[in-house]
Scaffold this active site. Sequence first.
Site, mmCIF file in Angstrom:
data_model
loop_
_atom_site.group_PDB
_atom_site.id
_atom_site.type_symbol
_atom_site.label_atom_id
_atom_site.label_comp_id
_atom_site.label_asym_id
_atom_site.label_seq_id
_atom_site.Cartn_x
_atom_site.Cartn_y
_atom_site.Cartn_z
ATOM 1 N N ARG A 1 -7.606 -50.209 26.573
ATOM 2 C CA ARG A 1 -8.243 -50.485 27.853
ATOM 3 C C ARG A 1 -8.731 -51.915 27.850
ATOM 4 O O ARG A 1 -9.292 -52.383 26.851
ATOM 5 C CB ARG A 1 -9.462 -49.570 28.055
ATOM 6 C CG ARG A 1 -9.160 -48.120 28.294
ATOM 7 C CD ARG A 1 -10.390 -47.274 28.081
ATOM 8 N NE ARG A 1 -10.748 -47.296 26.668
ATOM 9 C CZ ARG A 1 -11.877 -46.772 26.201
ATOM 10 N NH1 ARG A 1 -12.784 -46.275 27.038
ATOM 11 N NH2 ARG A 1 -12.136 -46.796 24.901
ATOM 12 N N CYS B 1 -2.686 -51.252 35.355
ATOM 13 C CA CYS B 1 -1.913 -50.116 34.838
ATOM 14 C C CYS B 1 -1.890 -48.891 35.743
ATOM 15 O O CYS B 1 -0.813 -48.478 36.199
ATOM 16 C CB CYS B 1 -2.420 -49.758 33.446
ATOM 17 S SG CYS B 1 -2.002 -51.023 32.242
HETATM 18 C C1 UDX Z 1 1.860 -55.588 29.532
HETATM 19 C C2 UDX Z 1 2.651 -54.800 30.512
HETATM 20 O O1 UDX Z 1 2.519 -55.442 31.727
HETATM 21 C C3 UDX Z 1 2.169 -53.424 30.725
HETATM 22 O O2 UDX Z 1 3.082 -52.682 31.458
HETATM 23 C C4 UDX Z 1 2.068 -52.741 29.465
HETATM 24 O O3 UDX Z 1 1.417 -51.560 29.659
HETATM 25 C C5 UDX Z 1 1.347 -53.565 28.503
HETATM 26 O O4 UDX Z 1 1.837 -54.899 28.350
HETATM 27 P P1 UDX Z 1 -0.207 -57.073 29.900
HETATM 28 O O5 UDX Z 1 -0.301 -57.507 28.483
HETATM 29 O O6 UDX Z 1 -1.451 -56.852 30.659
HETATM 30 O O7 UDX Z 1 0.612 -55.707 30.059
HETATM 31 O O8 UDX Z 1 0.800 -58.068 30.670
HETATM 32 P P2 UDX Z 1 0.561 -59.554 31.025
HETATM 33 O O9 UDX Z 1 -0.867 -59.884 30.807
HETATM 34 O O10 UDX Z 1 1.205 -59.743 32.323
HETATM 35 O O11 UDX Z 1 1.387 -60.346 29.862
HETATM 36 C C6 UDX Z 1 2.738 -60.413 29.808
HETATM 37 C C7 UDX Z 1 3.080 -61.743 29.094
HETATM 38 O O12 UDX Z 1 4.494 -61.820 28.933
HETATM 39 C C8 UDX Z 1 2.653 -62.975 29.895
HETATM 40 O O13 UDX Z 1 1.873 -63.817 29.079
HETATM 41 C C9 UDX Z 1 3.971 -63.657 30.259
HETATM 42 O O14 UDX Z 1 3.906 -65.070 30.269
HETATM 43 C C10 UDX Z 1 4.882 -63.166 29.145
HETATM 44 N N1 UDX Z 1 6.317 -63.184 29.471
HETATM 45 C C11 UDX Z 1 6.746 -62.630 30.619
HETATM 46 C C12 UDX Z 1 7.206 -63.791 28.551
HETATM 47 O O15 UDX Z 1 6.809 -64.305 27.522
HETATM 48 N N2 UDX Z 1 8.552 -63.771 28.835
HETATM 49 C C13 UDX Z 1 9.019 -63.237 30.011
HETATM 50 O O16 UDX Z 1 10.238 -63.262 30.223
HETATM 51 C C14 UDX Z 1 8.091 -62.647 30.923
HETATM 52 C C1 UDX Z 2 -5.978 -48.039 31.440
HETATM 53 C C2 UDX Z 2 -5.935 -46.915 30.404
HETATM 54 O O1 UDX Z 2 -7.244 -46.404 30.196
HETATM 55 C C3 UDX Z 2 -5.373 -47.444 29.094
HETATM 56 O O2 UDX Z 2 -5.228 -46.367 28.156
HETATM 57 C C4 UDX Z 2 -3.994 -48.057 29.347
HETATM 58 O O3 UDX Z 2 -3.449 -48.602 28.191
HETATM 59 C C5 UDX Z 2 -4.078 -49.119 30.401
HETATM 60 O O4 UDX Z 2 -4.655 -48.599 31.580
HETATM 61 P P1 UDX Z 2 -7.531 -50.091 31.999
HETATM 62 O O5 UDX Z 2 -6.718 -50.173 33.239
HETATM 63 O O6 UDX Z 2 -7.783 -51.301 31.215
HETATM 64 O O7 UDX Z 2 -6.857 -49.008 30.997
HETATM 65 O O8 UDX Z 2 -8.946 -49.507 32.436
HETATM 66 P P2 UDX Z 2 -9.700 -48.090 32.489
HETATM 67 O O9 UDX Z 2 -10.933 -48.184 31.681
HETATM 68 O O10 UDX Z 2 -8.765 -47.007 32.221
HETATM 69 O O11 UDX Z 2 -10.114 -48.050 34.035
HETATM 70 C C6 UDX Z 2 -9.121 -47.993 35.002
HETATM 71 C C7 UDX Z 2 -9.772 -47.910 36.386
HETATM 72 O O12 UDX Z 2 -10.369 -46.627 36.578
HETATM 73 C C8 UDX Z 2 -10.864 -48.962 36.615
HETATM 74 O O13 UDX Z 2 -10.744 -49.459 37.923
HETATM 75 C C9 UDX Z 2 -12.161 -48.143 36.469
HETATM 76 O O14 UDX Z 2 -13.202 -48.681 37.254
HETATM 77 C C10 UDX Z 2 -11.718 -46.778 37.022
HETATM 78 N N1 UDX Z 2 -12.499 -45.641 36.497
HETATM 79 C C11 UDX Z 2 -12.461 -45.368 35.156
HETATM 80 C C12 UDX Z 2 -13.218 -44.830 37.404
HETATM 81 O O15 UDX Z 2 -13.241 -45.073 38.615
HETATM 82 N N2 UDX Z 2 -13.902 -43.751 36.904
HETATM 83 C C13 UDX Z 2 -13.902 -43.432 35.567
HETATM 84 O O16 UDX Z 2 -14.546 -42.435 35.188
HETATM 85 C C14 UDX Z 2 -13.162 -44.272 34.660
#
Ligand code: UDX
Ligand code: UDX
Length: 430
Positions: free
Chosen positions: A154, A260
Amino acid sequence: MKILFIGMGYVGTTMGAVFANAGHEVSGLDINQEKIASLTKGELYFYEPGLQEMLVSQIGHERLSFTTDAKEAIENHDILFITVGTPSLEDGNADLTYVKKVAQMIGRYKNMEKTIVVKSTVPIGTTNKVKEWINEESTDPNPVHIAMNPEFLREGNALQDALYPDRIIIGSDDEEALETMHKLYQSWKCPILQTTAMAAETIKYASNAFLATKISFINEMAKLCDTLGVNIKDVSKGMGLDERIGPHFLEAGLGYGGSCFPKDVKELLGTAEAYQRPLGLLKEVEKINKNQCTYFFEKLKKSFDTLEGKRIVLFGLAFKPHTDDTRESVSFPIIDQLLKEKASVAVHDPVVHLSKDWITKGIKQYSDPYDAVEGSDAILICTDWPQYQELDWERVRHLVNEPSIFDGRNMLEANQIKALQFQYTGIGYS
Ligand code: UDX
Ligand code: UDX
């Protein structure tokens, strides 16, 4: 083991640092030069508690380095994690452009036997396609072993979740890949579930979809509680004491946002539709979540003859506390509605800075919450940053024009706030 993470985003950077911390030699590859330049200097380009310190220590131990040189990086590593983004397409399906590009890049530079670990959230059936994309591009005869290893961290709690996960899922139809994965994770203490690649992909989507379902369920209950005059927090507590239900993800509020849940729910709905097995329950979960904002905003509108010219203060821009990520944050649709109602909008967030676009729309951002509330007609809490709980609300009481709080996260103590002569409105809580 020598490991390469391709995609230094929230997941790639966190997992790269954590695997280095476990003693592996880790490199991070990203197409974004600025991100790599910043990380190479030991400067985290996003906000994530504790990760900056681990980044610096692992670079110091020479177990973590960064590069933009894909050819060199791929040639010199035999274990490659794919952590690039899989954002949503217009139709809600996941965009696999980056995953495919990375797979073809691996194929082009493949020079020896490789183990590929898909960690990006990819639609069910994609992991085995990744292997095809690599082989289609490659002239090297050595084998490719592939596994799906979904990430459950998260944001705002990424380091703890990566160091101490509830479970590790390893999905592969390849014995050697499974063996490599068990070696990679041998220092972790949690259960490791070994299954097929498709099951691992499905576990990821089903887990996020179920957590989203818990949130939409409690939000729907909260609306009923508003009508019944029952305290939703007591309802959550009473439900959560049942081990079969559990206390987590039962906090009613403005609904789920982030990079996500919204996209993974859309993607799973799309996949199920494509296999003519539509997911009716999840469709409702998404609808309830979409409407939660409007439900809250209607409460605000009802409490004023008009919002035109009213000074409304919004606390919180991040999609949740302890992160600077605003992807799918509910704060922005609310600001949009306030602008439509010709209200004057001021905002505060401990770490998120408004982009120029919003500032040109006349939104004023304050670094001090007390300055923000001066002369306000209503305060809207959109992100449950602990700072807002610790505010001196008595002092706020003397600064506002109208003592009116709309708490979209039910985070304040209603009776204490009302004792200070504020009108207090929560969601299923007042
Ligand atoms: C990523 C995925 O988006 C998500 O679906 C998965 O659950 C977890 O990994 P996140 O790490 O949050 O989530 O993505 P993001 O912060 O968008 O980072 C992706 C990185 O990949 C960026 O830094 C981007 O520059 C890089 N990237 C993207 C490359 O290096 N090569 C590419 O061709 C495209
Ligand atoms: C989520 C999943 O928890 C994680 O396992 C996955 O890898 C990526 O997606 P994240 O999106 O970082 O993680 O945040 P999370 O803490 O899950 O909260 C998601 C959303 O739900 C937030 O907008 C939060 O405010 C909301 N939320 C969470 C509620 O409204 N009520 C709750 O009880 C818990």
